[in-house]
Write a protein that holds these residues in place. Structure first.
Motif, PDB file in Angstrom:
ATOM      1  N   HIS A 255       6.240   7.970 -29.999  1.00  0.00           N
ATOM      2  CA  HIS A 255       6.767   7.355 -28.630  1.00  0.00           C
ATOM      3  C   HIS A 255       8.375   7.396 -28.603  1.00  0.00           C
ATOM      4  CE1 HIS A 255       3.514   4.399 -27.616  1.00  0.00           C
ATOM      5  NE2 HIS A 255       3.070   5.716 -27.407  1.00  0.00           N
ATOM      6  N   SER A 256       9.074   7.560 -29.655  1.00  0.00           N
ATOM      7  CA  SER A 256      10.536   7.655 -29.789  1.00  0.00           C
ATOM      8  C   SER A 256      10.813   8.996 -29.399  1.00  0.00           C
ATOM      9  CB  SER A 256      11.137   7.503 -31.206  1.00  0.00           C
ATOM     10  OG  SER A 256      10.713   6.256 -31.575  1.00  0.00           O
ATOM     11  N   PHE A 257      10.037  10.149 -29.621  1.00  0.00           N
ATOM     12  CA  PHE A 257      10.329  11.501 -29.198  1.00  0.00           C
ATOM     13  C   PHE A 257      10.090  11.516 -27.606  1.00  0.00           C
ATOM     14  CE2 PHE A 257       9.250  15.732 -28.286  1.00  0.00           C
ATOM     15  CZ  PHE A 257      10.182  16.722 -28.950  1.00  0.00           C
ATOM     16  N   THR A 258       9.075  11.169 -27.190  1.00  0.00           N
ATOM     17  CA  THR A 258       8.633  11.380 -25.659  1.00  0.00           C
ATOM     18  C   THR A 258       9.657  10.317 -24.929  1.00  0.00           C
ATOM     19  OG1 THR A 258       6.662   9.742 -26.068  1.00  0.00           O
ATOM     20  CG2 THR A 258       6.365  12.228 -25.836  1.00  0.00           C
ATOM     21  N   TYR A 259       9.829   9.264 -25.369  1.00  0.00           N
ATOM     22  CA  TYR A 259      10.885   8.209 -24.698  1.00  0.00           C
ATOM     23  C   TYR A 259      12.162   8.911 -24.526  1.00  0.00           C
ATOM     24  CZ  TYR A 259      13.678   4.270 -23.887  1.00  0.00           C
ATOM     25  OH  TYR A 259      14.556   3.169 -23.342  1.00  0.00           O
ATOM     26  N   LYS A 260      12.670   9.506 -25.462  1.00  0.00           N
ATOM     27  CA  LYS A 260      14.320  10.280 -25.615  1.00  0.00           C
ATOM     28  C   LYS A 260      14.080  11.378 -24.536  1.00  0.00           C
ATOM     29  CE  LYS A 260      17.894  12.085 -28.179  1.00  0.00           C
ATOM     30  NZ  LYS A 260      17.996  12.866 -29.683  1.00  0.00           N
ATOM     31  N   VAL A 261      13.085  12.066 -24.473  1.00  0.00           N
ATOM     32  CA  VAL A 261      12.896  13.203 -23.736  1.00  0.00           C
ATOM     33  C   VAL A 261      12.929  12.872 -22.338  1.00  0.00           C
ATOM     34  CG1 VAL A 261      11.493  15.210 -22.909  1.00  0.00           C
ATOM     35  CG2 VAL A 261      11.933  14.883 -25.414  1.00  0.00           C
ATOM     36  N   ILE A 262      12.139  11.915 -21.821  1.00  0.00           N
ATOM     37  CA  ILE A 262      11.816  11.330 -20.471  1.00  0.00           C
ATOM     38  C   ILE A 262      13.009  10.757 -19.890  1.00  0.00           C
ATOM     39  CG2 ILE A 262      10.804   9.584 -19.002  1.00  0.00           C
ATOM     40  CD1 ILE A 262       8.217   9.925 -20.852  1.00  0.00           C
ATOM     41  N   HIS A 263      13.890   9.991 -20.633  1.00  0.00           N
ATOM     42  CA  HIS A 263      15.192   9.672 -20.336  1.00  0.00           C
ATOM     43  C   HIS A 263      16.218  10.640 -20.174  1.00  0.00           C
ATOM     44  CE1 HIS A 263      14.468   4.996 -20.285  1.00  0.00           C
ATOM     45  NE2 HIS A 263      13.403   5.377 -20.773  1.00  0.00           N
ATOM     46  N   GLU A 264      16.332  11.641 -21.159  1.00  0.00           N
ATOM     47  CA  GLU A 264      17.434  12.629 -20.821  1.00  0.00           C
ATOM     48  C   GLU A 264      16.846  13.434 -19.548  1.00  0.00           C
ATOM     49  OE1 GLU A 264      16.953  14.768 -24.551  1.00  0.00           O
ATOM     50  OE2 GLU A 264      18.233  13.564 -25.536  1.00  0.00           O
ATOM     51  N   ARG A 265      15.595  13.824 -19.497  1.00  0.00           N
ATOM     52  CA  ARG A 265      15.251  14.478 -18.207  1.00  0.00           C
ATOM     53  C   ARG A 265      15.535  13.778 -16.941  1.00  0.00           C
ATOM     54  NH1 ARG A 265      13.964  19.988 -18.899  1.00  0.00           N
ATOM     55  NH2 ARG A 265      12.698  20.815 -17.269  1.00  0.00           N
ATOM     56  N   ALA A 266      15.262  12.546 -16.977  1.00  0.00           N
ATOM     57  CA  ALA A 266      15.726  11.783 -15.664  1.00  0.00           C
ATOM     58  C   ALA A 266      16.936  11.641 -15.286  1.00  0.00           C
ATOM     59  CB  ALA A 266      14.999  10.312 -15.968  1.00  0.00           C
ATOM     60  N   GLU A 267      17.757  11.667 -16.458  1.00  0.00           N
ATOM     61  CA  GLU A 267      19.361  11.535 -16.242  1.00  0.00           C
ATOM     62  C   GLU A 267      19.837  13.079 -15.495  1.00  0.00           C
ATOM     63  OE1 GLU A 267      21.261  10.876 -19.901  1.00  0.00           O
ATOM     64  OE2 GLU A 267      20.566   8.609 -20.041  1.00  0.00           O
ATOM     65  N   THR A 268      19.123  14.209 -15.841  1.00  0.00           N
ATOM     66  CA  THR A 268      19.328  15.284 -15.350  1.00  0.00           C
ATOM     67  C   THR A 268      18.635  15.817 -13.975  1.00  0.00           C
ATOM     68  OG1 THR A 268      18.081  16.679 -16.872  1.00  0.00           O
ATOM     69  CG2 THR A 268      20.193  16.202 -17.535  1.00  0.00           C
ATOM     70  N   MET A 269      17.807  15.099 -13.776  1.00  0.00           N
ATOM     71  CA  MET A 269      17.109  15.359 -12.607  1.00  0.00           C
ATOM     72  C   MET A 269      17.968  15.651 -11.136  1.00  0.00           C
ATOM     73  SD  MET A 269      13.816  16.014 -12.551  1.00  0.00           S
ATOM     74  CE  MET A 269      13.449  15.781 -10.894  1.00  0.00           C
ATOM     75  N   SER A 270      18.931  14.876 -10.982  1.00  0.00           N
ATOM     76  CA  SER A 270      19.786  15.132  -9.830  1.00  0.00           C
ATOM     77  C   SER A 270      20.343  16.460  -9.915  1.00  0.00           C
ATOM     78  CB  SER A 270      20.869  14.194  -9.923  1.00  0.00           C
ATOM     79  OG  SER A 270      21.589  14.019 -10.859  1.00  0.00           O
ATOM     80  N   SER A 271      20.712  16.856 -10.911  1.00  0.00           N
ATOM     81  CA  SER A 271      21.401  18.279 -11.060  1.00  0.00           C
ATOM     82  C   SER A 271      20.167  19.334 -10.981  1.00  0.00           C
ATOM     83  CB  SER A 271      22.036  18.669 -12.235  1.00  0.00           C
ATOM     84  OG  SER A 271      21.256  18.589 -13.536  1.00  0.00           O
ATOM     85  N   ILE A 272      18.953  19.020 -11.726  1.00  0.00           N
ATOM     86  CA  ILE A 272      17.955  20.077 -11.499  1.00  0.00           C
ATOM     87  C   ILE A 272      17.607  20.439  -9.935  1.00  0.00           C
ATOM     88  CG2 ILE A 272      15.621  20.422 -11.762  1.00  0.00           C
ATOM     89  CD1 ILE A 272      16.069  19.178 -14.388  1.00  0.00           C
ATOM     90  N   GLU A 273      17.628  19.094  -9.009  1.00  0.00           N
ATOM     91  CA  GLU A 273      17.210  19.049  -7.671  1.00  0.00           C
ATOM     92  C   GLU A 273      18.273  19.911  -6.971  1.00  0.00           C
ATOM     93  OE1 GLU A 273      16.398  15.276  -6.382  1.00  0.00           O
ATOM     94  OE2 GLU A 273      14.947  14.793  -7.996  1.00  0.00           O
ATOM     95  N   SER A 274      19.506  19.717  -7.121  1.00  0.00           N
ATOM     96  CA  SER A 274      20.547  20.417  -6.211  1.00  0.00           C
ATOM     97  C   SER A 274      20.962  21.698  -6.534  1.00  0.00           C
ATOM     98  CB  SER A 274      21.962  19.403  -6.494  1.00  0.00           C
ATOM     99  OG  SER A 274      22.332  19.587  -7.830  1.00  0.00           O
ATOM    100  N   ASP A 275      20.589  21.985  -8.025  1.00  0.00           N
ATOM    101  CA  ASP A 275      20.728  23.650  -8.366  1.00  0.00           C
ATOM    102  C   ASP A 275      19.183  24.005  -8.951  1.00  0.00           C
ATOM    103  OD1 ASP A 275      21.710  25.980  -9.365  1.00  0.00           O
ATOM    104  OD2 ASP A 275      23.127  24.999 -10.888  1.00  0.00           O
ATOM    105  N   ASN A 276      18.757  24.874  -8.154  1.00  0.00           N
ATOM    106  CA  ASN A 276      17.328  25.440  -8.885  1.00  0.00           C
ATOM    107  C   ASN A 276      17.467  26.537  -9.391  1.00  0.00           C
ATOM    108  OD1 ASN A 276      15.742  23.162  -8.213  1.00  0.00           O
ATOM    109  ND2 ASN A 276      15.839  23.791  -5.756  1.00  0.00           N
ATOM    110  N   GLU A 277      18.697  27.228  -9.487  1.00  0.00           N
ATOM    111  CA  GLU A 277      18.879  28.619 -10.133  1.00  0.00           C
ATOM    112  C   GLU A 277      19.626  28.540 -11.445  1.00  0.00           C
ATOM    113  OE1 GLU A 277      20.449  31.413  -7.186  1.00  0.00           O
ATOM    114  OE2 GLU A 277      18.435  31.402  -6.174  1.00  0.00           O
ATOM    115  N   ASN A 278      19.463  29.286 -12.184  1.00  0.00           N
ATOM    116  CA  ASN A 278      20.309  29.411 -13.122  1.00  0.00           C
ATOM    117  C   ASN A 278      21.495  30.526 -13.088  1.00  0.00           C
ATOM    118  OD1 ASN A 278      18.676  28.135 -15.534  1.00  0.00           O
ATOM    119  ND2 ASN A 278      17.131  29.671 -14.882  1.00  0.00           N
ATOM    120  N   GLU A 279      22.380  30.597 -14.027  1.00  0.00           N
ATOM    121  CA  GLU A 279      23.614  31.204 -13.743  1.00  0.00           C
ATOM    122  C   GLU A 279      23.215  32.864 -13.416  1.00  0.00           C
ATOM    123  OE1 GLU A 279      26.342  30.811 -16.805  1.00  0.00           O
ATOM    124  OE2 GLU A 279      26.542  28.908 -16.764  1.00  0.00           O
TER     125      GLU A 279
END
Length: 511
Positions: A255-279
């Motif tokens: 649970h610690s592993f998946t909890y951490k991944v989910i919260h990290e991913r949620a924090e970066t979701m806004s940048s993922i949504e606004s930028d759908n391409e890699n460099e």
């Protein structure tokens, strides 16, 4: 001075009330138990059954021996429509004929999983696998779009990359004699599921000592053992005398592993949504978790982080071990049947030629014979050896009345060996699944991914992964199995796996 009446009689009334409540509960439970006992009397029993104890003392607690027992029961009673078994106070009927399985699996009423699944709740919560009723229906509606074929194709890149790493690891074993390929393939499946489910690389193929990797395996073993031991079902006894502390310690890691991944991913979701391409201009990969973070119900409400964790943990559990086991069984069977392997090699050469490029969706569609091979391997060795439902109302099965509250145990391992639909059932014949040879076969005679309303939502993902990994192995190697079928010894934990692994030899293909 005499005590007031109230102060002298209240303790007595409290004790009397407490005893009365216990007696009422005991009476209700006893009456319910005896009702099932007498109603089910006409159903053939697997062995002499004793009141309250049932068959618990006659059943093996070792996973391999227990699975062999259940297999023997279904063989001994092949001509019986159904058989009964009592696991302590819990009543089970075992089904292994297509027409009887259909009664339960096709039903929109009997969708509640057996109480045996309750032991998965601490890990998986009440996600898609373990929930029931309205919550399951709502969750299924919400998640179905995330498994649309067009979305699954986005995961193909990950599958190709991890299959390539697997091939590199197997190159080190080629030409060097027999070795156990089970962990190699399983760690590849774990890498695929972690990246596609969570967008997180765990590098399991290069770091098999990862704490999370070890905990996934450990938890499945702990849960499976408890399911087979009714005396450890009560939590108090389990924590005092069983593996309760080890269970919680392992659960904390998961649970610690998946909890951490989910919260990290949620924090970066806004940048993922606004930028759908890699460099470099390529499209950023989406993970199953990304889609869950954007999923809403009919009223537009997003899933809570707890809801998301339930589904991520469920996807990790269901989408890793099951697929890994299926691919391992398939490798053994292919390596045991040179004529089948030759046909697969010919098909791969026809589709891919001498190219070493990654597989595309169109390539996978053309690998029709390989798909038959996978299906036949799943017939002989279904990843989930049995699953159970609890009846929510009285039910008639093949003329027998089965009362409400009884658990129905469905055994695909036996169902898939029905000679009426699979002549010479122990023979490995992929041609059975060519379209012209499948005509007239009942849909419930073959259910490696379950069937009906609660069929596996990830079966297309699983088939895609199995095709990519097996095609990658066979494009590069010729496989020779080093075990007979008898030496495999299937073990029916939560997943059907070979007791001693899958031992093979590899030779590099000349082309």
């Amino acid at each position: 001075m005499a005590l007031p009446l109230s102060s002298s009689i209240l303790p007595l009334l409290s004790v009397t009330l407490f005893i009365g409540i216990l007696t009422f509960i005991y009476y209700k439970l006893l009456r319910n138990y005896l009702h099932k006992w007498f109603v089910m009397k006409p159903i053939p029993e697997v062995a002499p059954t004793y009141l309250f104890v049932g068959n618990a003392l006659q059943l093996k607690t070792n996973a391999g021996e227990f699975f062999r027992q259940v297999s023997e029961f279904t063989q001994d009673f092949r001509n019986a429509p159904l058989i009964k078994l009592w696991l302590g106070p819990q009543a089970f009927v075992i089904l292994f004929h297509a027409e009887n399985v259909e009664v339960i699996v096709s039903s929109s009423v009997h969708i509640t999983k057996s109480e045996l699944y309750d032991f998965l709740h601490p890990w998986l919560g009440t996600g898609l696998l373990t929930s029931t009723g309205q919550k399951w229906r709502q969750r299924r509606r919400m998640l179905t779009p995330t498994f649309h074929f067009s979305i699954l194709t986005e995961f193909l890149e990950v599958m190709n990359e991890q299959a390539e790493i697997l091939v590199e690891n197997l190159q080190k074993q080629a030409g060097k004699g027999r070795f156990n390929c089970f962990n190699h393939i399983t760690l590849c499946a774990l890498d695929i599921i972690c990246e596609t489910a969570m967008g997180k690389k765990v590098y399991a193929q290069s770091d098999s000592d990862s704490k999370y990797v070890k905990s996934v395996y450990k938890m499945t073993e702990i849960i499976s053992r408890r399911q087979r031991m009714p005396w450890f079902w009560p939590a108090l006894i389990y924590y005092y005398f069983g593996e309760g502390k080890e269970h919680d310690k392992t659960l904390h890691v998961l649970h610690s592993f998946t909890y951490k991944v989910i919260h990290e991913r949620a924090e970066t979701m806004s940048s993922i949504e606004s930028d759908n391409e890699n460099e470099d201009g390529s499209k950023k990969r989406r993970a199953f978790l990304d889609m869950l973070l954007q999923t809403t119900d009919e009223d537009g409400n997003p899933m809570s982080h707890q809801d998301i964790q339930e589904e991520v943990d469920t996807f990790m559990f269901e989408g890793h071990d099951t697929t890994a086991a299926a691919m391992n069984w398939a490798v053994h069977l292919i390596g045991s049947h040179p004529e089948v392997q030759k046909k697969v090699h010919e098909e791969l050469h026809e589709v891919m030629g001498k190219s070493v490029r990654p597989f595309t969706v169109d390539d996978l569609k053309k690998l029709k014979y390989l798909e038959c091979v996978i299906k036949e391997a799943l017939r002989l060795f279904p990843s989930v050896p049995f699953f159970a439902r609890v009846l929510l109302q009285d039910c008639q099965i093949n003329g027998f009345k089965v009362p409400k509250g009884v658990n129905v145990l469905i055994v695909p391992y036996a169902l898939h060996r029905d000679p009426r639909y699979f002549p010479e059932p122990e023979e490995f014949r992929p041609e059975r699944f060519l379209s012209e040879n499948s005509v007239g076969r009942p849909p419930y005679a073959y259910i490696p991914f379950s069937a009906g309303p609660r069929n596996c939502i990830g079966q297309r993902f699983a088939m895609m992964e199995e095709k990519v990994v097996l095609a990658s192995i066979l494009r590069n190697f010729t496989v020779e199995s080093c075990q007979t079928r008898e030496e495999l010894i299937p073990v029916g934990d939560l997943i059907l796996r070979p007791e001693n692994g899958i031992w093979i030899k590899l030779e590099k293909n000349s082309v």
